[in-house]
Scaffold this active site. Structure first.
Site, PDB file in Angstrom:
ATOM      1  N   GLY A 190      39.970  41.165  34.282  1.00  0.00           N
ATOM      2  CA  GLY A 190      38.775  42.012  34.308  1.00  0.00           C
ATOM      3  C   GLY A 190      39.097  43.399  33.786  1.00  0.00           C
ATOM      4  O   GLY A 190      40.083  43.588  33.067  1.00  0.00           O
ATOM      5  N   ALA A 193      39.466  49.589  35.812  1.00  0.00           N
ATOM      6  CA  ALA A 193      39.187  50.289  37.072  1.00  0.00           C
ATOM      7  C   ALA A 193      39.414  49.347  38.258  1.00  0.00           C
ATOM      8  O   ALA A 193      40.109  49.704  39.225  1.00  0.00           O
ATOM      9  CB  ALA A 193      37.756  50.808  37.073  1.00  0.00           C
ATOM     10  N   VAL A 194      38.872  48.138  38.175  1.00  0.00           N
ATOM     11  CA  VAL A 194      39.053  47.184  39.279  1.00  0.00           C
ATOM     12  C   VAL A 194      40.513  46.715  39.331  1.00  0.00           C
ATOM     13  O   VAL A 194      41.049  46.449  40.411  1.00  0.00           O
ATOM     14  CB  VAL A 194      38.057  46.006  39.173  1.00  0.00           C
ATOM     15  CG1 VAL A 194      38.297  44.985  40.277  1.00  0.00           C
ATOM     16  CG2 VAL A 194      36.623  46.508  39.231  1.00  0.00           C
ATOM     17  N   GLY A 195      41.167  46.688  38.173  1.00  0.00           N
ATOM     18  CA  GLY A 195      42.602  46.342  38.134  1.00  0.00           C
ATOM     19  C   GLY A 195      43.396  47.266  39.053  1.00  0.00           C
ATOM     20  O   GLY A 195      44.302  46.830  39.770  1.00  0.00           O
ATOM     21  N   GLU A 212      45.326  40.990  33.846  1.00  0.00           N
ATOM     22  CA  GLU A 212      44.864  40.657  32.490  1.00  0.00           C
ATOM     23  C   GLU A 212      43.660  41.553  32.214  1.00  0.00           C
ATOM     24  O   GLU A 212      42.539  41.224  32.583  1.00  0.00           O
ATOM     25  CB  GLU A 212      44.484  39.174  32.416  1.00  0.00           C
ATOM     26  CG  GLU A 212      45.647  38.214  32.645  1.00  0.00           C
ATOM     27  CD  GLU A 212      46.621  38.162  31.467  1.00  0.00           C
ATOM     28  OE1 GLU A 212      46.261  38.623  30.364  1.00  0.00           O
ATOM     29  OE2 GLU A 212      47.749  37.683  31.665  1.00  0.00           O
ATOM     30  N   CYS A 246      37.771  39.532  25.416  1.00  0.00           N
ATOM     31  CA  CYS A 246      38.762  40.600  25.647  1.00  0.00           C
ATOM     32  C   CYS A 246      39.625  40.844  24.427  1.00  0.00           C
ATOM     33  O   CYS A 246      40.072  41.966  24.212  1.00  0.00           O
ATOM     34  CB  CYS A 246      39.633  40.251  26.852  1.00  0.00           C
ATOM     35  SG  CYS A 246      40.444  38.661  26.689  1.00  0.00           S
TER      36      CYS A 246
HETATM   37  P1  NAD Z   1      33.814  41.354  36.188  1.00  0.00           P
HETATM   38  O1  NAD Z   1      32.720  42.336  36.444  1.00  0.00           O
HETATM   39  O2  NAD Z   1      33.502  39.905  36.171  1.00  0.00           O
HETATM   40  O3  NAD Z   1      34.960  41.662  37.231  1.00  0.00           O
HETATM   41  C1  NAD Z   1      36.129  40.899  37.280  1.00  0.00           C
HETATM   42  C2  NAD Z   1      36.334  40.444  38.693  1.00  0.00           C
HETATM   43  O4  NAD Z   1      36.546  41.573  39.547  1.00  0.00           O
HETATM   44  C3  NAD Z   1      35.161  39.678  39.274  1.00  0.00           C
HETATM   45  O5  NAD Z   1      35.610  38.511  39.919  1.00  0.00           O
HETATM   46  C4  NAD Z   1      34.529  40.659  40.228  1.00  0.00           C
HETATM   47  O6  NAD Z   1      33.905  40.055  41.327  1.00  0.00           O
HETATM   48  C5  NAD Z   1      35.709  41.488  40.685  1.00  0.00           C
HETATM   49  N1  NAD Z   1      35.311  42.829  41.092  1.00  0.00           N
HETATM   50  C6  NAD Z   1      34.369  43.611  40.521  1.00  0.00           C
HETATM   51  N2  NAD Z   1      34.298  44.804  41.151  1.00  0.00           N
HETATM   52  C7  NAD Z   1      35.211  44.773  42.154  1.00  0.00           C
HETATM   53  C8  NAD Z   1      35.642  45.699  43.149  1.00  0.00           C
HETATM   54  N3  NAD Z   1      35.114  46.920  43.247  1.00  0.00           N
HETATM   55  N4  NAD Z   1      36.609  45.327  43.999  1.00  0.00           N
HETATM   56  C9  NAD Z   1      37.173  44.108  43.897  1.00  0.00           C
HETATM   57  N5  NAD Z   1      36.824  43.198  42.960  1.00  0.00           N
HETATM   58  C10 NAD Z   1      35.856  43.503  42.104  1.00  0.00           C
HETATM   59  O7  NAD Z   1      34.495  41.621  34.824  1.00  0.00           O
HETATM   60  P2  NAD Z   1      34.626  42.971  34.041  1.00  0.00           P
HETATM   61  O8  NAD Z   1      35.529  43.900  34.758  1.00  0.00           O
HETATM   62  O9  NAD Z   1      33.309  43.425  33.534  1.00  0.00           O
HETATM   63  O10 NAD Z   1      35.405  42.309  32.798  1.00  0.00           O
HETATM   64  C11 NAD Z   1      35.415  42.893  31.578  1.00  0.00           C
HETATM   65  C12 NAD Z   1      36.791  43.423  31.300  1.00  0.00           C
HETATM   66  O11 NAD Z   1      37.726  42.370  31.482  1.00  0.00           O
HETATM   67  C13 NAD Z   1      36.983  43.903  29.894  1.00  0.00           C
HETATM   68  O12 NAD Z   1      37.751  45.078  29.917  1.00  0.00           O
HETATM   69  C14 NAD Z   1      37.748  42.788  29.247  1.00  0.00           C
HETATM   70  O13 NAD Z   1      38.523  43.200  28.149  1.00  0.00           O
HETATM   71  C15 NAD Z   1      38.599  42.326  30.380  1.00  0.00           C
HETATM   72  N6  NAD Z   1      39.009  40.950  30.168  1.00  0.00           N
HETATM   73  C16 NAD Z   1      40.319  40.692  30.017  1.00  0.00           C
HETATM   74  C17 NAD Z   1      40.735  39.406  29.769  1.00  0.00           C
HETATM   75  C18 NAD Z   1      42.182  39.078  29.604  1.00  0.00           C
HETATM   76  O14 NAD Z   1      42.498  37.898  29.639  1.00  0.00           O
HETATM   77  N7  NAD Z   1      43.051  40.042  29.431  1.00  0.00           N
HETATM   78  C19 NAD Z   1      39.805  38.378  29.710  1.00  0.00           C
HETATM   79  C20 NAD Z   1      38.464  38.679  29.891  1.00  0.00           C
HETATM   80  C21 NAD Z   1      38.064  39.961  30.139  1.00  0.00           C
END
Ligand code: NAD
Length: 453
Positions: A190, A193-195, A212, A246
């Site tokens: 994802g 920020a959430v990372g 990731e 991504c």
């Molecule tokens: P998303 O909103 O689906 O969030 C990812 C996960 O985090 C979800 O399961 C969600 O429930 C959880 N989440 C959201 N907010 C949270 C919080 N405050 N606390 C705990 N968990 C929480 O996805 P996103 O963040 O919109 O994804 C888009 C990003 O992901 C882009 O930056 C994209 O490049 C990156 N991405 C990376 C890969 C990779 O393989 N490297 C693949 C796909 C997407």
């Protein structure tokens, strides 16, 4: 599900892991085979869910989700025996007679948090690696891809060992609760920020993480490239899933004089792929939700749109769009686009691409189209990125023997194939000594004669 139930569920997974059932290769193979059955038996339902969440065509869903996963399972089944065997390591003179090896062992109970853009693949590909390595797993699909999330939550208990693999659905509240629990590894896909939230929560339990993440993946196009093939591959990799990938090329870096030729070639390919009106094309996707649609729409304000730009908010449709020479400090050039807008940044000389890339956070992927080995070498040696693909976009993902992961702000750790097996394993170092020969030089009492040995 209440907080107590999440805690109880994680505790049950830990207990089941302690039974050692998931360590056996037979169990791992059986679960992988069942997971393949889950996918093949329910292919149509998976396509429907992906259509509902992201407007994906069946062909695209097959390539990037269904076919990708079944291929990954086959690859893991084929190599599982070899991956899990002790790996022999040379033993230095000082430890002779003896032998050394690395014995992979499962970590325990792992958490996999998926993202919405490839909601099926990004949840189940890490699961394949976690099962192959002999772990229990808790899956948390993205709530933004609701149809896929509920399908996964329904199917997993029907096919897999319920005591070892569980699904928790939900958004921030549920994920926050899940993250309070102790896991033996967390793989999160994802945004950045959430990372950070995930990593902070993991630190409480000293749990290792694989993050990731994403970022802006540059695409450098040199004027000595094969223009028609370059345009086709850029269009394929940028507009698949309406740019919500991504590793999609985020922006183009190209010499000023060559830019008009590239733009024309991209326009031609867009029309070949999606027709005069991409809104009518069954192969062109939609934006995941209204918030992301509004974000993308705002990026276009004040920009020089040279192609596309048509929008229909009700359908969350945004046409394939080319933006010419955006300001480097505009939101379009500062944030990850994650949508169907492709900015064209022009340079006087292609060598300036190096500085442009190096002044920004390290990207997840870096693309270069060129016929020159020297340009290729320059870019490979003088820049850093999670992955590099020369003369194609995203195709490196099709090789399961290449590690997939970011560097710096684009993430840490990696998976795919054996790399994923290793991520979900502890690589236990083992040395076995012989006892028939024992020199006493290392034992006290010490004297000058012993030290010289
Ligand atoms: P998303 O909103 O689906 O969030 C990812 C996960 O985090 C979800 O399961 C969600 O429930 C959880 N989440 C959201 N907010 C949270 C919080 N405050 N606390 C705990 N968990 C929480 O996805 P996103 O963040 O919109 O994804 C888009 C990003 O992901 C882009 O930056 C994209 O490049 C990156 N991405 C990376 C890969 C990779 O393989 N490297 C693949 C796909 C997407």
């Amino acid at each position: 599900m209440s907080a107590l139930t999440i805690a109880q569920q994680v505790s049950a997974l830990h207990q089941y892991f302690a039974s050692n059932k998931t360590r056996s290769l037979d169990w791992r193979k059986e679960q992988l085979t069942r997971l393949k059955g889950l996918i093949t038996d329910n292919e149509d339902k998976i396509y429907q869910a992906l259509k509902q969440d992201l407007g994906k065509s069946e062909q695209e869903s097959w390539v990037s989700e269904v076919g990708y996963l079944t291929g990954d399972i086959d690859h893991s089944l084929k190599h599982l025996h070899k991956w899990s065997k002790p790996r022999s390591i040379a033993t230095p003179m000082v430890a002779q007679p003896g032998k050394s090896f690395v014995q992979p062992e499962p970590l325990g109970t792992v958490l996999i948090i998926g993202a919405w853009n490839y909601p099926f693949q990004l949840l189940l590909a890490p699961l394949i690696a976690a099962i192959a390595a002999g772990n229990c797993a808790l899956l948390k699909p993205s709530e933004l891809a609701g149809a896929t999330s509920s399908l996964v939550a329904k199917l997993i208990p029907q096919y897999l060992d319920n005591q070892a693999i569980a699904v928790v659905e939900g958004g921030v509240e549920e994920t926050t609760e899940v993250l309070k629990q102790r896991f033996d590894h967390i793989l999160y896909t994802g945004g950045e920020a959430v990372g950070k939230t995930v990593m902070k929560a993991a630190a409480e339990h000293l749990t290792p993480v694989t993050l990731e993440l994403g970022g802006k993946s540059p695409c450098v196009v040199a004027s000595d490239c094969d223009l028609a093939v370059t345009a086709a591959r850029i269009v394929w990799s940028k507009w698949m899933n309406a740019g919500q990938t991504c590793v999609a090329p985020d922006y183009i870096l190209v010499e000023k004089g060559f830019a008009p030729h590239l733009i024309e070639a991209i326009k031609t390919k867009l029309q070949d792929f999606y027709g005069q009106d991409p809104q009518q094309s069954p192969d062109y996707g939609r934006i995941i939700n209204d918030r992301h649609f509004a974000r993308l729409s705002q990026y276009l304000e004040g920009q020089q749109v040279v192609y596309g730009g048509q929008q229909e908010a009700g359908e969350r449709y945004l046409a394939p769009t080319l933006v010419m020479a955006p300001e480097p400090d505009s939101a379009l050039m500062k944030e990850e686009i994650f949508g169907p807008i492709l900015p064209i940044v022009t340079l006087d000389k292609i060598d300036q691409a190096l500085d442009f890339i190096n002044q920004r956070p390290k990207p997840l992927a870096l693309y270069l189209y060129t016929g020159s080995a020297a340009t290729e070498q320059l870019l490979l040696e003088d820049t850093s990125a999670g992955s590099v693909c020369i003369n194609d976009g995203m195709m490196f993902m099709a090789n399961p023997d290449l590690p997939f992961g970011g560097v710096g702000n684009s993430g840490m750790g990696h998976y795919h194939g054996r790399w994923g097996f290793d991520t979900f394993s502890h690589l236990k170092a083992v040395m076995k000594r012989s006892t028939w020969f024992d020199v006493n030089w290392r034992y006290p009492p010490f004297n000058s004669k012993k030290l010289k040995m």
